[in-house]
Design a protein around this motif. Structure first.
Motif, PDB file in Angstrom:
ATOM      1  N   TRP A 267      -7.409   4.587  45.626  1.00 43.36           N
ATOM      2  CA  TRP A 267      -7.703   3.108  45.182  1.00 43.36           C
ATOM      3  C   TRP A 267      -8.083   2.731  43.590  1.00 43.36           C
TER       4      TRP A 267
ATOM      5  N   ARG B 297     -14.237   3.375  50.250  1.00 45.75           N
ATOM      6  CA  ARG B 297     -12.868   2.979  50.652  1.00 45.75           C
ATOM      7  C   ARG B 297     -11.962   3.998  50.729  1.00 45.75           C
TER       8      ARG B 297
ATOM      9  N   TRP C 261      -6.122  -6.684  43.707  1.00 39.25           N
ATOM     10  CA  TRP C 261      -6.857  -6.657  45.080  1.00 39.25           C
ATOM     11  C   TRP C 261      -6.994  -8.025  45.607  1.00 39.25           C
TER      12      TRP C 261
ATOM     13  N   CYS D  92      -0.341  -9.843  53.804  1.00 36.03           N
ATOM     14  CA  CYS D  92      -0.785  -9.951  52.579  1.00 36.03           C
ATOM     15  C   CYS D  92      -0.134 -10.650  51.676  1.00 36.03           C
TER      16      CYS D  92
ATOM     17  N   ARG E 294      -9.032   0.559  53.325  1.00 39.92           N
ATOM     18  CA  ARG E 294     -10.309  -0.100  54.428  1.00 39.92           C
ATOM     19  C   ARG E 294     -11.576   0.578  53.792  1.00 39.92           C
TER      20      ARG E 294
ATOM     21  N   GLN F 152      -8.969  -9.902  48.942  1.00 42.36           N
ATOM     22  CA  GLN F 152     -10.375 -10.398  49.033  1.00 42.36           C
ATOM     23  C   GLN F 152     -10.709  -9.558  50.489  1.00 42.36           C
ATOM     24  N   GLY F 153      -9.851  -8.946  51.240  1.00 44.45           N
ATOM     25  CA  GLY F 153     -10.336  -8.259  52.240  1.00 44.45           C
ATOM     26  C   GLY F 153     -10.291  -9.112  53.631  1.00 44.45           C
TER      27      GLY F 153
ATOM     28  N   TYR G 116     -10.233  -4.368  55.565  1.00 53.41           N
ATOM     29  CA  TYR G 116      -8.989  -3.948  55.134  1.00 53.41           C
ATOM     30  C   TYR G 116      -8.736  -4.808  53.767  1.00 53.41           C
ATOM     31  N   TYR G 117      -8.473  -4.095  52.957  1.00 54.16           N
ATOM     32  CA  TYR G 117      -7.900  -4.522  51.514  1.00 54.16           C
ATOM     33  C   TYR G 117      -6.271  -4.220  51.267  1.00 54.16           C
ATOM     34  N   CYS G 118      -5.687  -5.302  50.787  1.00 53.98           N
ATOM     35  CA  CYS G 118      -4.355  -5.096  50.252  1.00 53.98           C
ATOM     36  C   CYS G 118      -4.344  -4.919  48.705  1.00 53.98           C
TER      37      CYS G 118
ATOM     38  N   TRP H  84      -2.432  -0.530  51.562  1.00 51.05           N
ATOM     39  CA  TRP H  84      -3.635  -1.133  52.361  1.00 51.05           C
ATOM     40  C   TRP H  84      -4.774  -0.061  52.181  1.00 51.05           C
TER      41      TRP H  84
END
Length: 122
Positions: A106, A44, A112, A21, A37, A114-115, A93-95, A35
């Motif tokens: 979250w 999420r 964020w 990321c 997901r 974009q995944g 998975y998102y950072c 992180w």
């Protein structure tokens, strides 16, 4: 802070992937990084986080001992090393970044990426 996640892909169960990321914009070093997901049809969920100071790390029980998180402030990048992957790790998975304090929730994160999709085949 703008975040760009990468490194997802298709891997067999038991394999490994490393997500990255990259952050740009405001000061990265004083932000906690997380992180999360999200699997299809599920909410999420928290995966891992690293504090801005002392690099303290936090993990969801489901990934403890298999995933590690690290950061390189000089490169404005945070990494998620995923080992011994299981089919149930399949998700986007998102950072995310949050000023100063770590959180496993979250909604507490302001920024964020974009995944990136991780698919683990059995």
């Amino acid at each position: 802070v703008q975040l760009q996640a990468s490194g997802g892909g298709l891997v067999q169960a038991g394999g490994s992937l490393r997500l990255s990321c990259a952050a740009s914009g405001r000061t990265f070093s004083n932000h906690a990084m997380g992180w999360f997901r999200q699997a299809p049809g599920k909410e999420r969920e928290f995966v891992a986080a690293i504090s801005w100071s002392f690099n303290r790390t936090y993990f969801a029980d489901s990934v403890k001992g298999r995933f590690t998180i690290s950061r390189d402030n000089a490169k404005n990048t945070v990494y998620l090393q995923m080992n011994s992957l299981k089919p149930e790790d399949t998700a986007v998975y998102y950072c995310a970044a949050r000023a100063v304090m770590y959180s496993s929730r979250w909604p507490d994160y302001n920024y964020w990426g974009q995944g990136t999709l991780v698919t683990v085949s059995s």
